[in-house]
Design a protein around this motif. Structure first.
Motif, PDB file in Angstrom:
ATOM      1  N   VAL A  37       0.862  -1.173   0.000  1.00 14.81           N
ATOM      2  CA  VAL A  37       0.000   0.000   0.000  1.00 14.81           C
ATOM      3  C   VAL A  37       0.902   1.228   0.000  1.00 14.81           C
ATOM      4  O   VAL A  37       1.791   1.363   0.847  1.00 14.81           O
ATOM      5  CB  VAL A  37      -0.923   0.031   1.236  1.00 14.81           C
ATOM      6  CG1 VAL A  37      -1.738   1.329   1.254  1.00 14.81           C
ATOM      7  CG2 VAL A  37      -1.857  -1.170   1.238  1.00 14.81           C
ATOM      8  N   ILE A  38       0.697   2.102  -0.972  1.00 18.14           N
ATOM      9  CA  ILE A  38       1.485   3.330  -1.083  1.00 18.14           C
ATOM     10  C   ILE A  38       0.548   4.506  -0.905  1.00 18.14           C
ATOM     11  O   ILE A  38      -0.387   4.697  -1.690  1.00 18.14           O
ATOM     12  CB  ILE A  38       2.209   3.416  -2.436  1.00 18.14           C
ATOM     13  CG1 ILE A  38       3.141   2.215  -2.609  1.00 18.14           C
ATOM     14  CG2 ILE A  38       2.986   4.721  -2.539  1.00 18.14           C
ATOM     15  CD1 ILE A  38       3.782   2.130  -3.982  1.00 18.14           C
ATOM     16  N   LEU A  39       0.792   5.270   0.131  1.00 17.69           N
ATOM     17  CA  LEU A  39      -0.024   6.437   0.452  1.00 17.69           C
ATOM     18  C   LEU A  39       0.819   7.680   0.175  1.00 17.69           C
ATOM     19  O   LEU A  39       1.643   8.090   0.991  1.00 17.69           O
ATOM     20  CB  LEU A  39      -0.439   6.374   1.928  1.00 17.69           C
ATOM     21  CG  LEU A  39      -1.726   7.100   2.334  1.00 17.69           C
ATOM     22  CD1 LEU A  39      -2.918   6.508   1.622  1.00 17.69           C
ATOM     23  CD2 LEU A  39      -1.914   7.028   3.844  1.00 17.69           C
ATOM     24  N   ASP A  40       0.637   8.252  -1.003  1.00 21.58           N
ATOM     25  CA  ASP A  40       1.394   9.437  -1.410  1.00 21.58           C
ATOM     26  C   ASP A  40       0.560  10.675  -1.069  1.00 21.58           C
ATOM     27  O   ASP A  40      -0.426  10.976  -1.737  1.00 21.58           O
ATOM     28  CB  ASP A  40       1.689   9.367  -2.909  1.00 21.58           C
ATOM     29  CG  ASP A  40       2.534  10.528  -3.396  1.00 21.58           C
ATOM     30  OD1 ASP A  40       2.653  11.541  -2.678  1.00 21.58           O
ATOM     31  OD2 ASP A  40       3.063  10.440  -4.523  1.00 21.58           O
ATOM     32  N   CYS A  41       0.970  11.370  -0.019  1.00 25.76           N
ATOM     33  CA  CYS A  41       0.212  12.532   0.474  1.00 25.76           C
ATOM     34  C   CYS A  41       0.804  13.854   0.014  1.00 25.76           C
ATOM     35  O   CYS A  41       0.400  14.918   0.518  1.00 25.76           O
ATOM     36  CB  CYS A  41       0.151  12.502   2.000  1.00 25.76           C
ATOM     37  SG  CYS A  41      -0.519  10.993   2.707  1.00 25.76           S
ATOM     38  N   LEU A  42       1.755  13.831  -0.916  1.00 24.74           N
ATOM     39  CA  LEU A  42       2.468  15.051  -1.279  1.00 24.74           C
ATOM     40  C   LEU A  42       1.552  16.118  -1.861  1.00 24.74           C
ATOM     41  O   LEU A  42       1.825  17.309  -1.738  1.00 24.74           O
ATOM     42  CB  LEU A  42       3.595  14.717  -2.262  1.00 24.74           C
ATOM     43  CG  LEU A  42       4.693  13.804  -1.705  1.00 24.74           C
ATOM     44  CD1 LEU A  42       5.728  13.494  -2.780  1.00 24.74           C
ATOM     45  CD2 LEU A  42       5.367  14.466  -0.492  1.00 24.74           C
ATOM     46  N   GLN A  43       0.466  15.715  -2.514  1.00 27.58           N
ATOM     47  CA  GLN A  43      -0.487  16.677  -3.064  1.00 27.58           C
ATOM     48  C   GLN A  43      -1.876  16.495  -2.446  1.00 27.58           C
ATOM     49  O   GLN A  43      -2.858  16.993  -2.973  1.00 27.58           O
ATOM     50  CB  GLN A  43      -0.553  16.530  -4.585  1.00 27.58           C
ATOM     51  CG  GLN A  43       0.741  16.925  -5.283  1.00 27.58           C
ATOM     52  CD  GLN A  43       0.695  16.639  -6.774  1.00 27.58           C
ATOM     53  OE1 GLN A  43       0.676  15.482  -7.198  1.00 27.58           O
ATOM     54  NE2 GLN A  43       0.674  17.689  -7.565  1.00 27.58           N
ATOM     55  N   ALA A  44      -1.923  15.784  -1.337  1.00 27.24           N
ATOM     56  CA  ALA A  44      -3.209  15.521  -0.684  1.00 27.24           C
ATOM     57  C   ALA A  44      -3.655  16.714   0.152  1.00 27.24           C
ATOM     58  O   ALA A  44      -2.839  17.485   0.651  1.00 27.24           O
ATOM     59  CB  ALA A  44      -3.106  14.281   0.205  1.00 27.24           C
ATOM     60  N   ARG A  45      -4.950  16.835   0.313  1.00 28.00           N
ATOM     61  CA  ARG A  45      -5.539  17.867   1.165  1.00 28.00           C
ATOM     62  C   ARG A  45      -6.109  17.203   2.413  1.00 28.00           C
ATOM     63  O   ARG A  45      -7.070  16.446   2.328  1.00 28.00           O
ATOM     64  CB  ARG A  45      -6.647  18.605   0.413  1.00 28.00           C
ATOM     65  CG  ARG A  45      -7.386  19.656   1.250  1.00 28.00           C
ATOM     66  CD  ARG A  45      -8.390  20.387   0.366  1.00 28.00           C
ATOM     67  NE  ARG A  45      -9.170  21.360   1.129  1.00 28.00           N
ATOM     68  CZ  ARG A  45     -10.363  21.129   1.625  1.00 28.00           C
ATOM     69  NH1 ARG A  45     -10.933  19.941   1.457  1.00 28.00           N
ATOM     70  NH2 ARG A  45     -11.016  22.055   2.290  1.00 28.00           N
TER      71      ARG A  45
END
Length: 224
Positions: free
Chosen positions: A122-130
């Motif tokens: 599971v990859i959770l990429d939050c770099l552009q997440a709000r």
């Protein structure tokens, strides 16, 4: 008796609750506003108590919708499914199974998640997440796979309540968030798997620079 003073029951309250949740899902209400209005809706006794709760939303006033004496009754708007992750009893589930599941790009990270790597990743990429809340509660389900969480600078993570068992859990980010940035609080277990929390590497930073919209800040801050 004026139509607005008509007593209401569960059906009218539930319809307005659905309206409010749909509005929050569409970004028209913050979570704080949603909580305040939901509480008021559940305490409402008459149609006039419900009207102010949706007065600034694109729905018909309850006093028009539900008063049987109204000359032109307006049908209620069909309810949309409530987004997962706004309630600890209905977490956003990310299950790797035997493959890879990834969240990346522009997306809203809700306050409650459940991650299970299984035997995959599971990859959770939050770099552009709000982020939708200052605290993101992540329940980890033990597995044998890999979980990778990538966060912007300023975000924090707390793994004090996380059991690693036979696996490994490593966080390379601060435990104290910067102003207007959230903290991820992880609990549960890693099992025989691997968890890694980190900031963007050089390749990911270059990718962000190429995809960032003009005038967009480097860190996606909390709403409000």
């Amino acid at each position: 008796m004026a139509g607005g003073e008509m007593r209401i029951g569960h059906a009218e309250r539930d319809a307005v609750v659905d309206d409010l949740r749909n509005a929050a899902a569409e970004g028209r209400l913050t979570l704080e506003e949603l909580d305040q209005r939901l509480e008021a809706a559940l305490q409402a006794r008459t149609l006039s108590d419900l009207d102010p709760l949706v007065a600034d939303l694109p729905v018909s006033p309850p006093s028009r919708r539900f008063d049987p004496r109204s000359a032109q009754p307006v049908a209620a708007r069909p309810s949309l499914p409530r987004p997962a992750g706004l309630d600890p009893r209905d977490r956003l589930r990310l299950d790797g199974g035997m493959s890879t599941i990834r969240r990346t790009g522009y997306w809203e990270i809700p306050p409650f998640l459940r991650i299970e790597s299984g035997m995959g990743s599971v990859i959770l990429d939050c770099l552009q997440a709000r982020p939708l809340a200052p605290v993101i509660d992540i329940e980890m389900i033990p597995g044998a796979g890999t979980v990778k969480i990538i966060v912007p600078a300023g975000w924090a993570a707390n793994t004090d309540r996380l059991s690693s068992s036979w696996g490994t859990a490593a966080s390379a980010v601060s435990t104290t968030p910067a102003p207007h940035s959230p903290i991820l609080v992880l609990h549960g277990g890693v099992g025989m798997g691997t968890l890694k929390i980190r900031n963007a590497n050089g390749r990911e930073r270059r990718r962000l620079e190429r995809t960032r919209l003009p005038g967009e800040p480097g860190r996606r801050e909390l709403p409000g």
